[in-house]
Scaffold this active site. Structure first.
Site, PDB file in Angstrom:
ATOM      1  N   GLY A 200       0.869  -1.164  -0.050  1.00  0.00           N
ATOM      2  CA  GLY A 200      -0.050   0.064   0.154  1.00  0.00           C
ATOM      3  C   GLY A 200       0.766   1.310   0.017  1.00  0.00           C
ATOM      4  N   PRO A 201      -0.076   2.412  -0.288  1.00  0.00           N
ATOM      5  CG  PRO A 201      -1.142   3.711  -1.372  1.00  0.00           C
ATOM      6  CD  PRO A 201      -1.048   2.483  -0.487  1.00  0.00           C
ATOM      7  N   PRO A 202       2.615   4.917   1.068  1.00  0.00           N
ATOM      8  CG  PRO A 202       4.299   5.988   0.645  1.00  0.00           C
ATOM      9  CD  PRO A 202       2.905   5.608   0.078  1.00  0.00           C
ATOM     10  N   GLY A 205      -1.035   2.713   7.178  1.00  0.00           N
ATOM     11  CA  GLY A 205      -1.177   1.889   8.456  1.00  0.00           C
ATOM     12  C   GLY A 205      -0.393   0.619   8.285  1.00  0.00           C
ATOM     13  CB  THR A 207       4.208  -0.016  10.569  1.00  0.00           C
ATOM     14  OG1 THR A 207       5.038   0.312   9.486  1.00  0.00           O
ATOM     15  CG2 THR A 207       5.305  -0.315  11.790  1.00  0.00           C
ATOM     16  CG  HIS A 422      -7.198  33.503 -11.913  1.00  0.00           C
ATOM     17  ND1 HIS A 422      -6.337  33.534 -12.939  1.00  0.00           N
ATOM     18  CD2 HIS A 422      -7.142  32.244 -11.452  1.00  0.00           C
ATOM     19  CE1 HIS A 422      -5.781  32.321 -13.134  1.00  0.00           C
ATOM     20  NE2 HIS A 422      -6.590  31.344 -12.273  1.00  0.00           N
ATOM     21  CD  GLU A 423      -8.444  31.912  -7.504  1.00  0.00           C
ATOM     22  OE1 GLU A 423      -9.051  30.693  -7.713  1.00  0.00           O
ATOM     23  OE2 GLU A 423      -7.207  31.874  -7.709  1.00  0.00           O
ATOM     24  CG  HIS A 426     -10.540  28.728 -11.440  1.00  0.00           C
ATOM     25  ND1 HIS A 426     -10.130  28.174 -12.604  1.00  0.00           N
ATOM     26  CD2 HIS A 426      -9.358  29.554 -11.089  1.00  0.00           C
ATOM     27  CE1 HIS A 426      -8.751  28.137 -12.711  1.00  0.00           C
ATOM     28  NE2 HIS A 426      -8.457  29.093 -11.885  1.00  0.00           N
ATOM     29  CG  ASP A 500      -5.448  26.773 -13.698  1.00  0.00           C
ATOM     30  OD1 ASP A 500      -5.447  26.037 -12.807  1.00  0.00           O
ATOM     31  OD2 ASP A 500      -5.876  27.916 -13.380  1.00  0.00           O
TER      32      ASP A 500
END
Length: 642
Positions: A200-202, A205, A207, A422-423, A426, A500
């Site tokens: 699994g990814p780091p 859980g 360990t 700009h925001e 979006h 973007d």
């Protein structure tokens, strides 16, 4: 550590004192200057000629010492002459006297002669012991195992402390049952898997799961990292493997947990340097030890890695690591359970909605969620609150994703207006695209490297995306660039939309070359190489033809251009809403999704949340941010959609 340093200082102090004593003892006979050795006949001649100035008779050693007229020292041994010492200087004017010194014993002479040898030997033993480091971890203890043993005295971890990985826990419960009652399986001829590989990814859980197995079974737990086996000397790792399994057999039944096993379990026969020989010998010894296990030994190996593709096939065959257990990122129910675990024992306010937080944290691992709760607690402490409110969780998530607020950042009115429009671009494009995610928050407060952002929250965990959702996401990402063009003019467009554009290009490339969503290309997979060229399939075979490459590039450009044109079309059509939202952002800096909806529907002024964190602020996901990027010494805006 302090006691060890004190002991070393005392030892070295004694050694230095002995050295000084030896030097003093060896130099004592030389005190008073050098003396000429005279025979007794020569001494008689000096006495007769009157050239002896003074003399002293040592009756213990039968030696006469003295001074001649010229100041020279002399020494005469009269031990072999049967003569009264008084008769030597009788009848002369030479002043003389007597003294008696203790004769050096033979034992003392022997000790003085062998003392340097003993001292050198003692120093050698001291250095040797220091290099061994007490028998573990020293330079001379290469073959010793570095595995740490966690017993019942260590803080116990059970399955109740592990949440969000229910399927993995179910697979590991068999291991617990075997360790608690092995006859239940062996009487039916069953053999429990000798090795379980957690993949699994780091931060998911792995360990913690292994420790929970040991805690549930109540058995000793050996833990070691794969890199602890490998050294520069060939054979050291294999020796450590043997040592570790020998210790494990003494503690049976027990669990051996090897973290990051890919450090030692990579494919054999790979590499050109001599360093791979040590790793391969270590792997060979590990394979032998695992293959020799019997079911009744009660030793189970659990290993963890996020790179199962690089492991040697012999390691994964039945009889060794024959069971692979996936430990993925938690889903929304898993995240809710993990948050409950980490919130336990903390003063949580009544307005905190755990389901809401879990919904807004897609892609977070267990470690990320633990950090989120900790950051929320730290923010509450800084604000002198007695409980952790929903607002702290909101701000903590923004900080984890984007960084801390930078309200002290100096921005001109033009830059703030550029960021606001700009925001707002979006947000408006996202609100008017079918398949777009619901808006959660829009802000122009600088945070980390971001000058502003628009955040979206999915209704559920997204396993896959449809064509409609991808097109909506590309158009939403291009909304910031389109807004700058429409409001400030073509020549006033900034570099704020650079990331973007990168994101849109990445999505378009995947749609054309991976997902088969281009009608012109069809459902054919192409892989892009490091040099920018494409090859068919998964990267094998000859390069594609120039015509096909040109067609791929034209399709990618078409998807990006259509997203940009769609954003321009929506902003022109919804210009009134767009401008209204931008002006509200300039006034209030931050607007939640509900506030934006109310503003656009009936122009209702947003109500600011109080500082106590009342209400339910949105916990954001899928942020679109505007980040500054240095170009030629100047700081410009950069827009990133995640």
């Amino acid at each position: 550590m302090k006691n060890a340093n004190t002991r070393n200082f005392i030892i070295w102090g004694v050694v230095i004192a002995l050295l000084l004593a030896m030097v003093a003892a060896s130099s004592a006979p030389m005190q008073g200057g050098e003396s000429d050795e005279l025979l007794y006949s020569q001494l008689e001649e000096r006495i007769a000629s009157g050239s002896v100035q003074s003399a002293e008779i040592d009756t213990s050693n039968d030696v006469i010492t003295g001074t001649l007229s010229g100041g020279e020292k002399f020494r005469t041994n009269i031990g072999e002459i049967d003569l009264d010492p008084n008769a030597i200087f009788k009848g002369t004017d030479i002043p003389y006297g007597f003294k008696e010194t203790q004769r050096t014993s033979m034992l003392s002479s022997i000790l003085m002669s062998i003392f340097p040898i003993l001292l050198i030997g003692g120093l050698f033993i001291l250095f040797f012991r220091n290099m061994q480091g007490g028998g573990r971890g020293g330079a001379m203890s290469f073959g010793k195992s570095k595995a740490k043993l966690l017993t019942e005295n260590t803080k116990k971890v059970t399955f109740d402390d592990v949440a969000g990985v229910e399927s993995a826990k179910e697979d590991l419960k068999e291991v617990v049952d075997f360790l608690q009652d092995p006859t239940r399986f062996t009487r039916l001829g069953a053999r429990i898997p000798t090795g379980a590989l957690l993949v699994g990814p780091p931060g998911t859980g792995k360990t913690l799961l292994a420790r929970a197995v040991a805690g549930e079974a109540g058995v000793p737990f050996f833990t070691i990292s794969g890199s602890d086996f490998v050294e520069m000397f060939v054979g050291v790792g294999a020796s450590r493997v043997r040592e570790m399994f020998a210790e494990a057999r003494k503690q049976s039944p027990c669990i051996i947990f090897i973290d990051e096993i890919d450090a030692v379990g990579r494919h054999r026969g790979v590499g050109t340097s001599g360093g791979h020989e040590e790793r391969e010998q270590t792997l060979n010894q590990l394979l032998v030890e695992m293959d020799g296990f019997e079911g009744d030994e009660g030793i189970i190996i659990i290993a963890a890695t996020n790179r199962p593709d690089v492991l040697d096939k012999a390691l994964l065959r039945p009889g060794r690591f024959d069971r692979q257990i996936e430990v993925p990122y938690p889903d929304i129910q898993g995240r809710e359970k993990i948050l409950d675990v980490h919130m336990k024992g903390k003063p949580i306010a009544a307005n905190v909605d755990v389901k809401y937080i879990a919904r807004g944290t897609p892609g977070f691992s267990g470690a990320d969620l633990m950090n989120l709760v900790n950051e929320a607690a730290l923010l509450s402490a800084r604000r002198n609150k007695l409980k952790i409110t929903q607002r702290e969780f909101e701000d903590a998530r923004d900080k984890v994703l984007m960084g801390a607020e930078r309200r002290t950042l100096s921005m001109t009115d033009e830059e703030r207006a550029n960021t606001a429009y700009h925001e707002a671009g979006h947000a408006i494009v996202g609100l008017n695209m079918k398949g777009s995610l619901p808006i959660h928050k829009a802000t122009i407060i600088p945070r980390g490297r971001a000058l502003g952002m628009v955040q979206y929250m999915p209704e559920r965990d997204q396993i896959s995306q449809s064509r409609e959702e991808m097109i909506a996401r590309m158009a939403m990402a291009m909304g910031g660039r389109a807004a700058e063009e429409l409001h400030f003019g073509y020549d006033k467009v900034t570099s704020g939309a650079s990331s973007d554009i990168e994101q849109v290009t990445r999505i378009a490339t995947a749609m054309v070359t991976e997902w088969g969503l281009s009608d012109a290309i069809g459902p054919i997979a192409y892989k892009q190489q490091d040099n920018g060229s494409f090859v068919p399939g998964i990267g094998r075979g000859s390069a594609i033809s120039p015509d096909t490459a040109k067609l791929i590039e034209s399709e990618i450009k078409r998807f990006v251009t259509e997203a940009h044109m769609k954003a321009l079309e929506i902003l022109k059509k919804k210009k009134k809403d767009w401008v209204r939202l931008a002006e509200a952002l300039l006034e209030y800096e931050t607007l939640s999704g509900d506030e934006i909806k109310a503003l656009l529907e009936d122009d209702t002024k947003p109500k600011r949340p109080d500082s106590s964190g009342g209400g339910k602020p949105a916990v954001a996901a899928v942020p679109t941010t505007r980040k500054p990027k240095p170009i030629g010494g100047a700081t410009t805006a950069k827009d990133t959609s995640e």
